[in-house]
Write an enzyme that holds these catalytic residues in place. Structure first.
Site, PDB file in Angstrom:
ATOM      1  N   ARG A 158       9.806  -7.956 -20.106  1.00 16.74           N
ATOM      2  CA  ARG A 158       9.812  -8.693 -19.210  1.00 16.74           C
ATOM      3  C   ARG A 158      10.072  -9.869 -19.656  1.00 16.74           C
ATOM      4  O   ARG A 158      10.629 -10.284 -20.443  1.00 16.74           O
ATOM      5  CB  ARG A 158       8.359  -9.303 -20.526  1.00 16.74           C
ATOM      6  CG  ARG A 158       7.216  -8.006 -20.428  1.00 16.74           C
ATOM      7  CD  ARG A 158       5.860  -8.858 -21.516  1.00 16.74           C
ATOM      8  NE  ARG A 158       5.974 -10.634 -21.170  1.00 16.74           N
ATOM      9  CZ  ARG A 158       4.457 -10.704 -22.591  1.00 16.74           C
ATOM     10  NH1 ARG A 158       3.538  -9.720 -23.816  1.00 16.74           N
ATOM     11  NH2 ARG A 158       4.344 -11.768 -22.115  1.00 16.74           N
ATOM     12  N   ARG A 194       8.555 -20.143 -26.178  1.00 15.86           N
ATOM     13  CA  ARG A 194       7.235 -19.658 -25.776  1.00 15.86           C
ATOM     14  C   ARG A 194       6.541 -20.414 -27.638  1.00 15.86           C
ATOM     15  O   ARG A 194       5.824 -20.552 -27.455  1.00 15.86           O
ATOM     16  CB  ARG A 194       6.841 -18.042 -25.362  1.00 15.86           C
ATOM     17  CG  ARG A 194       7.006 -18.076 -24.271  1.00 15.86           C
ATOM     18  CD  ARG A 194       6.921 -16.631 -23.735  1.00 15.86           C
ATOM     19  NE  ARG A 194       6.323 -15.621 -24.113  1.00 15.86           N
ATOM     20  CZ  ARG A 194       6.255 -14.559 -24.416  1.00 15.86           C
ATOM     21  NH1 ARG A 194       7.507 -14.301 -24.444  1.00 15.86           N
ATOM     22  NH2 ARG A 194       5.126 -13.811 -25.373  1.00 15.86           N
ATOM     23  N   ARG A 205      11.528  -5.250 -27.428  1.00 17.03           N
ATOM     24  CA  ARG A 205      10.110  -4.491 -26.822  1.00 17.03           C
ATOM     25  C   ARG A 205      10.318  -4.233 -25.666  1.00 17.03           C
ATOM     26  O   ARG A 205      10.594  -5.425 -24.890  1.00 17.03           O
ATOM     27  CB  ARG A 205       9.618  -5.116 -27.405  1.00 17.03           C
ATOM     28  CG  ARG A 205       9.109  -6.802 -26.160  1.00 17.03           C
ATOM     29  CD  ARG A 205       7.497  -6.800 -26.876  1.00 17.03           C
ATOM     30  NE  ARG A 205       7.129  -7.801 -25.879  1.00 17.03           N
ATOM     31  CZ  ARG A 205       6.213  -8.891 -26.137  1.00 17.03           C
ATOM     32  NH1 ARG A 205       4.815  -8.524 -27.219  1.00 17.03           N
ATOM     33  NH2 ARG A 205       5.573  -9.866 -25.753  1.00 17.03           N
ATOM     34  N   LYS A 230      -0.765  -8.923 -31.294  1.00 19.37           N
ATOM     35  CA  LYS A 230      -1.794  -9.414 -30.950  1.00 19.37           C
ATOM     36  C   LYS A 230      -2.664  -8.055 -30.537  1.00 19.37           C
ATOM     37  O   LYS A 230      -3.431  -7.611 -29.733  1.00 19.37           O
ATOM     38  CB  LYS A 230      -2.213 -10.577 -30.405  1.00 19.37           C
ATOM     39  CG  LYS A 230      -1.694 -12.185 -30.501  1.00 19.37           C
ATOM     40  CD  LYS A 230      -2.545 -13.232 -30.008  1.00 19.37           C
ATOM     41  CE  LYS A 230      -1.792 -13.023 -28.642  1.00 19.37           C
ATOM     42  NZ  LYS A 230       0.022 -13.810 -28.895  1.00 19.37           N
ATOM     43  N   ARG A 243      -5.911 -20.690 -25.995  1.00 22.49           N
ATOM     44  CA  ARG A 243      -4.422 -20.951 -26.410  1.00 22.49           C
ATOM     45  C   ARG A 243      -4.055 -22.326 -26.304  1.00 22.49           C
ATOM     46  O   ARG A 243      -3.559 -22.851 -27.056  1.00 22.49           O
ATOM     47  CB  ARG A 243      -3.504 -20.477 -25.321  1.00 22.49           C
ATOM     48  CG  ARG A 243      -2.106 -18.777 -25.702  1.00 22.49           C
ATOM     49  CD  ARG A 243      -1.475 -18.970 -25.205  1.00 22.49           C
ATOM     50  NE  ARG A 243      -0.580 -17.917 -25.086  1.00 22.49           N
ATOM     51  CZ  ARG A 243      -0.603 -16.832 -24.981  1.00 22.49           C
ATOM     52  NH1 ARG A 243      -1.922 -16.161 -23.756  1.00 22.49           N
ATOM     53  NH2 ARG A 243       0.579 -15.969 -25.040  1.00 22.49           N
TER      54      ARG A 243
HETATM   55  P1  AMP Z   1       1.043 -12.641 -23.742  1.00 20.33           P
HETATM   56  O1  AMP Z   1       1.229 -11.163 -22.891  1.00 20.33           O
HETATM   57  O2  AMP Z   1      -0.636 -12.963 -24.339  1.00 20.33           O
HETATM   58  O3  AMP Z   1       2.153 -13.733 -24.194  1.00 20.33           O
HETATM   59  O4  AMP Z   1       1.036 -13.681 -22.541  1.00 20.33           O
HETATM   60  C1  AMP Z   1       2.281 -14.045 -21.046  1.00 20.33           C
HETATM   61  C2  AMP Z   1       1.723 -15.376 -20.479  1.00 20.33           C
HETATM   62  O5  AMP Z   1       1.261 -15.710 -19.589  1.00 20.33           O
HETATM   63  C3  AMP Z   1       1.782 -16.563 -21.464  1.00 20.33           C
HETATM   64  O6  AMP Z   1       3.164 -17.116 -22.217  1.00 20.33           O
HETATM   65  C4  AMP Z   1       1.375 -17.981 -20.721  1.00 20.33           C
HETATM   66  O7  AMP Z   1       2.215 -18.023 -19.526  1.00 20.33           O
HETATM   67  C5  AMP Z   1      -0.032 -16.929 -19.602  1.00 20.33           C
HETATM   68  N1  AMP Z   1      -0.984 -17.247 -20.332  1.00 20.33           N
HETATM   69  C6  AMP Z   1      -1.238 -15.678 -21.317  1.00 20.33           C
HETATM   70  N2  AMP Z   1      -2.620 -16.350 -21.967  1.00 20.33           N
HETATM   71  C7  AMP Z   1      -2.840 -17.644 -21.441  1.00 20.33           C
HETATM   72  C8  AMP Z   1      -3.462 -18.592 -22.182  1.00 20.33           C
HETATM   73  N3  AMP Z   1      -4.727 -18.715 -22.367  1.00 20.33           N
HETATM   74  N4  AMP Z   1      -3.840 -19.755 -21.341  1.00 20.33           N
HETATM   75  C9  AMP Z   1      -2.501 -20.196 -20.880  1.00 20.33           C
HETATM   76  N5  AMP Z   1      -1.859 -19.466 -20.231  1.00 20.33           N
HETATM   77  C10 AMP Z   1      -2.129 -18.061 -20.403  1.00 20.33           C
END
Ligand code: AMP
Length: 206
Positions: free
Chosen positions: A152, A163, A123, A14, A89
Site C-alpha cells: 500500500r 498515520r 505487509r 483490525k 476514527r
Molecule cells: P485503513 O485501511 O483503515 O488503514 O484506512 C486507510 C486510510 O483511509 C486511512 O489512513 C485514512 O486516510 C482513510 N480512512 C479510512 N477510514 C477512515 C475514517 N473513518 N475517517 C477518515 N479517514 C479514513
C-alpha cells in the site's frame, strides 16, 4: 444484534481480525479503508478526492466518511449485525454514529508503535483487501485468494509515521470515550493472529 467497532492503530490487526471473525459470526465486515481504496480504483468523485489525503497519511473528512457508512449499514448484508473496521476514527464521527446506531461492543486492539512499524513495512495487500505478511505469501501471491499483491502506498515508512501521529491525536481519544460508555473491551493485539481472534470471540460469542 451485534454492532461492533474494531478500534486500534494502523497495523493493529483490525482488518485481519474482522475478515476472519465477521463470517464466523454471520456479520457484515465494513472496512472504510477498503471502501475508499475501491472508490480510488473506480475513480469515483470520492475516490479521486480521497487518494491524495490517504497517501499523505491523513484522514478523509468526517462528512464524506459518514455518508459512506450511513449508506453502507442500510444494505441487506448488515441486517444481522456488522463489524465496523476503521470507523469511527474521530470524536465527531463517533458522536454522529451514536445518533444513528446503538453499538454493542468496541474492541480495542492495542499494539506498541515499534511492532506496528515492523508489521506495516512487511505487509502486502491484494485487490480484495486481504493483508498478508511478506513471509506468508504463497509464491508471491495472496494466500487467501491467489491474487496479485502490492505494498500500500500509505505503508511507506514516512506515511506510517504520520498515520501513527494522526491516530494518537484524533483516534486514540475514542478509547476513553467508549470506556466511559461501558462498551470498550481491551484486547492484546500483540498476541498471535489466532490468540487475538480467540480473545475477541470470547467477548463477542462467549
Ligand atoms: P485503513 O485501511 O483503515 O488503514 O484506512 C486507510 C486510510 O483511509 C486511512 O489512513 C485514512 O486516510 C482513510 N480512512 C479510512 N477510514 C477512515 C475514517 N473513518 N475517517 C477518515 N479517514 C479514513
Amino acid at each position: 444484534m451485534l454492532k461492533v467497532v474494531f478500534l486500534g492503530p494502523p497495523g493493529g490487526g483490525k482488518g485481519s481480525q474482522a475478515q476472519r471473525i465477521a463470517p464466523e459470526l454471520g456479520l457484515a465486515h465494513i472496512s472504510t479503508g477498503d471502501m475508499l481504496r475501491q472508490a480510488i480504483r473506480e475513480a469515483t468523485p470520492v475516490g479521486l478526492a480521497a487518494k491524495a489525503i490517504i497517501d499523505r497519511g491523513e484522514l478523509v473528512s468526517d462528512d464524506v466518511m459518514l455518508d459512506l457508512v450511513k449508506e453502507r449499514i442500510t444494505q441487506k448484508d448488515c441486517e444481522n449485525g456488522y463489524i465496523l473496521d476503521g470507523f469511527p476514527r474521530t470524536l465527531p464521527q463517533a458522536h454522529a454514529l451514536d445518533e444513528i446506531v446503538s453499538l454493542t461492543h468496541v474492541m480495542n486492539l492495542a499494539v506498541a508503535d515499534d511492532e506496528i512499524i515492523n508489521r506495516l513495512s512487511c505487509r502486502r495487500m491484494c485487490q480484495s483487501g486481504h493483508t498478508t505478511p511478506l513471509a506468508d505469501l504463497n509464491g508471491g501471491k495472496c494466500p487467501v485468494c491467489g491474487g496479485e499483491v502490492m505494498q500500500r502506498d500509505d505503508d511507506q515508512p514516512e506515511t506510517v509515521k504520520k498515520r501513527l501521529v494522526v491516530y494518537a491525536q484524533q483516534t486514540a481519544p475514542l478509547i476513553n470515550y467508549y470506556r466511559g460508555k461501558g462498551i470498550l473491551h481491551d484486547i492484546n493485539g500483540a498476541q498471535s493472529i489466532n490468540e487475538v481472534r480467540m480473545s475477541i470471540l470470547q467477548v463477542l460469542a462467549p
